[in-house]
Design a protein around this motif. Structure first.
Motif, PDB file in Angstrom:
ATOM      1  N   LYS A  61       0.625  -1.059   0.322  1.00  0.00           N
ATOM      2  CA  LYS A  61       0.480   0.182  -0.284  1.00  0.00           C
ATOM      3  C   LYS A  61       1.014   1.206  -0.044  1.00  0.00           C
ATOM      4  O   LYS A  61       0.573   2.264  -0.162  1.00  0.00           O
ATOM      5  CB  LYS A  61      -1.047   0.141   1.327  1.00  0.00           C
ATOM      6  N   GLU A  62       2.196   0.947   0.097  1.00  0.00           N
ATOM      7  CA  GLU A  62       2.949   2.579   0.198  1.00  0.00           C
ATOM      8  C   GLU A  62       4.572   1.253   0.190  1.00  0.00           C
ATOM      9  O   GLU A  62       4.726   0.575  -0.017  1.00  0.00           O
ATOM     10  CB  GLU A  62       2.961   2.775   1.386  1.00  0.00           C
ATOM     11  N   PRO A  63       5.152   2.134  -0.074  1.00  0.00           N
ATOM     12  CA  PRO A  63       7.047   1.458  -0.290  1.00  0.00           C
ATOM     13  C   PRO A  63       7.711   0.889   0.952  1.00  0.00           C
ATOM     14  O   PRO A  63       7.726   1.578   2.194  1.00  0.00           O
ATOM     15  CB  PRO A  63       8.039   3.245  -0.166  1.00  0.00           C
ATOM     16  N   LYS A  80       5.641  -1.354   2.635  1.00  0.00           N
ATOM     17  CA  LYS A  80       4.474  -1.904   4.012  1.00  0.00           C
ATOM     18  C   LYS A  80       3.593  -2.466   3.000  1.00  0.00           C
ATOM     19  O   LYS A  80       2.999  -1.987   1.737  1.00  0.00           O
ATOM     20  CB  LYS A  80       3.820  -0.756   4.754  1.00  0.00           C
TER      21      LYS A  80
END
Length: 470
Positions: free
Chosen positions: A380-382, A384
Motif C-alpha cells: 500500500k506504500e513503499p 509496507k
C-alpha cells in the motif's frame, strides 16, 4: 425363574446372599409388578464388560427394582442369556437395546414376550442433542497408534453453542517403525440409545486444517457395528467452525446407539499433531434440517447465500464464537487469505515479499507472500503491505480483476465518480461489465469506500458463480 427379589416393596431374596451367584456382579434379568397391579417392568442389566458395565449383585438389582416402583419382583435367567429386544417409540419393528455379554450370536432358548398390536405413541423431533459440549461426564478417550487428551474449553477458546466445547488434542506422529491408521476416539461410557429413526448425526467441528478424517460408530438393532462418516478421508481440511453431518446408511436396523466419534489419519505423510473442538453433537430426524452457519447471519440476511457459498468451499470460517461479523470492514490480509484459499494456491516456498510489517512468523505471511509474488496484491506504500488496513472498493476491483482475468468489454456506462484517469478505472469497468457490480443507485461506485466482510464475500462468490456458468 428365581430367586424372588422383592416382596411388598422390600428386598426379599429367596436364596443365600453370600453365595457367589448372589454376591457377584453379573448381567441380570427380572420381571416386576407395581403395587397398584397396573404396571409391569421387564428389566435387564448389562454386565461382564469392562469399561461399560460390570452388572449387579442380586441385592443391588432388588434395590434398583424397588427404585423403579416394584412391589414384587422375581429374577429370571441371566448372565450371557440376558438380552432385551424392544420396539421403541417411532419404530415399526423391534431391535436389540441391551448389550449382551456373550455377543449377539449366542442362541437363547427362552424368552418372555409382551405383545401389542399398537405402535407406541411418538411425536418425531427435528433434532435431539446427544452431547451439548458442556460436560465430559459419560465420555472417555482411547487411541490407536496415537495419543491424545480430551478437555473442556471455554471462551476465549472456540465455543459454538452454550458456554463450553470439547477440545481434543491429538498426536498422530508415529513412533519409530510404526505404520498404519492412527486414531483418537471419543467414546460414550454407555452407548446412547436413540429413539425413533434418526437419519443423520450432526456436529459442530472447529478444524485445524490438517486433512484428517472424522468418523463415528453406531451399534444397530441387531447388535452390529455401523461406521458413519462426518467427512471424507483427509477432508477435515478447514480452519474454524463448520457443521458436519454423517448419514446413517440405508438398511441399518433400528434402534441405533451412538458409540463413539473419532479422528483418524491414514496417510503417513500427514501424521502430525494438533487440536480440534467439538460442540452440539445431535441426532437429526428431518432431512430438510438446516443449521444457522454463523450466529450473526440469520436466514433473512442479504448476503447469507454468498457467505454460505464461500463457507461451503472452506474459504471462510468465521470467528471462535461462531460469528462471521458481516458488517466488519475487511482487512487487506484477510482478503489475501481468502484469495489464496479460493484459487487453491500453495503458499510453500514463496520468496520473502520484503514487507517490513509482515514478519515471517505471522499467521498471514504465507498468503501475503503468495499474492505478492503472483502480482495479485502489492504494497500500500513503499516497503509496507499494511495487512490490518481496510480494503477499499477500488482495491477490491483491481485485486479481483487481476485474480480472475476479467475480460474488458466496455459495455457498462462509466460510474460518475470514476474518471477515466482513475488508477482503478479499467478494473472497475471490467467488474461492472462482468455483472459483478452495478454500483449504487445514484450511479456512483464510491471507489474510496471501505468494504465490509459481507460485501467482499458477495463480490468473490458472484465471480465464482459467473465462472461456473461460463
Amino acid at each position: 425363574s428365581g430367586p424372588l427379589l422383592v416382596r411388598d416393596g422390600e428386598v426379599s431374596i429367596s436364596m443365600r446372599e453370600t453365595s457367589s451367584q448372589a454376591a457377584s456382579r453379573h448381567p441380570r434379568s427380572a420381571i416386576a409388578l407395581g403395587k397398584d397391579g397396573k404396571r409391569a417392568f421387564l428389566v435387564t442389566v448389562d454386565g461382564r464388560q469392562s469399561g461399560y458395565s460390570a452388572g449387579m449383585t442380586l441385592r443391588e438389582f432388588a434395590q434398583y427394582l424397588i427404585g423403579l416402583g416394584a412391589d414384587r419382583a422375581i429374577n429370571l435367567d441371566g448372565g450371557g442369556s440376558t438380552v432385551m429386544i424392544a420396539r421403541l417409540p417411532g419404530l415399526d419393528s423391534t431391535g436389540m437395546v441391551s448389550q449382551p455379554s456373550d455377543g449377539v450370536e449366542r442362541a437363547v432358548s427362552t424368552s418372555l414376550l409382551a405383545l401389542s398390536s399398537q405402535l407406541p405413541a411418538y411425536t418425531p423431533e427435528t433434532t435431539v442433542i446427544l452431547q451439548d459440549g458442556e460436560s465430559l461426564t459419560g465420555w472417555n478417550t482411547s487411541a490407536i497408534r496415537a495419543s491424545g487428551t480430551m478437555a473442556m474449553a471455554a471462551a476465549p477458546a472456540p465455543v459454538r453453542i452454550g458456554q463450553k466445547s470439547i477440545r481434543l488434542d491429538y498426536n498422530f506422529v508415529p513412533k519409530a517403525g510404526e505404520t498404519g491408521v492412527a486414531a483418537l476416539y471419543v467414546n460414550a461410557d454407555y452407548p446412547r440409545l436413540l429413539s425413533g429413526k434418526p437419519l443423520e448425526i450432526g456436529a459442530w467441528v472447529f478444524g485445524d486444517g490438517q486433512n484428517n478424517w472424522l468418523r463415528g460408530t453406531l451399534r444397530d438393532g441387531r447388535g452390529k457395528q455401523v461406521t458413519i462418516d462426518f467427512t471424507g478421508e483427509g477432508e477435515l481440511s478447514w480452519n474454524g467452525w463448520k457443521y458436519v453431518r454423517a448419514s446413517i446408511p440405508a438398511g441399518t436396523a433400528y434402534p441405533v446407539k451412538l458409540e463413539r466419534i473419532y479422528l483418524a489419519q491414514t496417510r503417513e505423510e500427514r501424521k502430525t499433531s494438533g487440536n480440534i473442538w467439538l460442540d452440539g453433537i445431535e441426532a437429526i430426524y428431518d432431512s430438510g434440517y438446516q443449521v444457522q452457519r454463523f450466529t450473526d447471519v440469520p436466514a433473512g440476511h442479504w448476503a447469507r447465500a454468498n457467505i454460505e457459498g464461500l463457507h461451503d468451499r472452506s474459504i471462510i470460517s468465521g470467528y471462535f464464537d461462531g460469528a462471521f461479523q458481516p458488517d466488519r470492514k475487511i482487512s487487506r490480509e484477510h482478503a489475501a487469505i481468502m484469495l489464496v484459499k479460493e484459487l487453491g494456491l500453495s503458499t510453500a516456498g514463496r520468496p520473502d515479499p520484503g514487507f517490513a510489517d509482515v514478519p515471517a512468523g505471522s499467521a498471514s505471511y504465507g498468503a501475503i507472500a503468495t499474492v505478492a509474488e503472483m502480482g495479485l496484491m502489492v504494497g500500500k506504500e513503499p516497503g509496507k503491505f499494511m495487512p490490518g488496513a481496510n480494503l477499499t472498493r477500488a482495491e477490491m476491483a483491481v485485486i479481483l480483476d487481476r485474480a480472475y482475468s476479467l475480460a474488458p468489454r466496455q459495455e457498462s456506462p462509466a460510474f460518475r465518480d470514476v474518471k477515466d484517469n482513475h488508477w482503478a478505472a479499467a478494473s472497475i469497468r471490467n467488474l461492472a461489465d462482468s455483472k459483478i457490480t452495478g454500483g449504487y443507485p445514484d450511479g456512483t461506485f464510491q471507489p474510496a469506500g471501505q468494504l465490509t466482510r459481507a460485501e467482499f464475500a458477495t463480490f468473490m462468490f458472484r465471480i465464482i458463480q459467473a465462472r461456473q456458468v461460463s
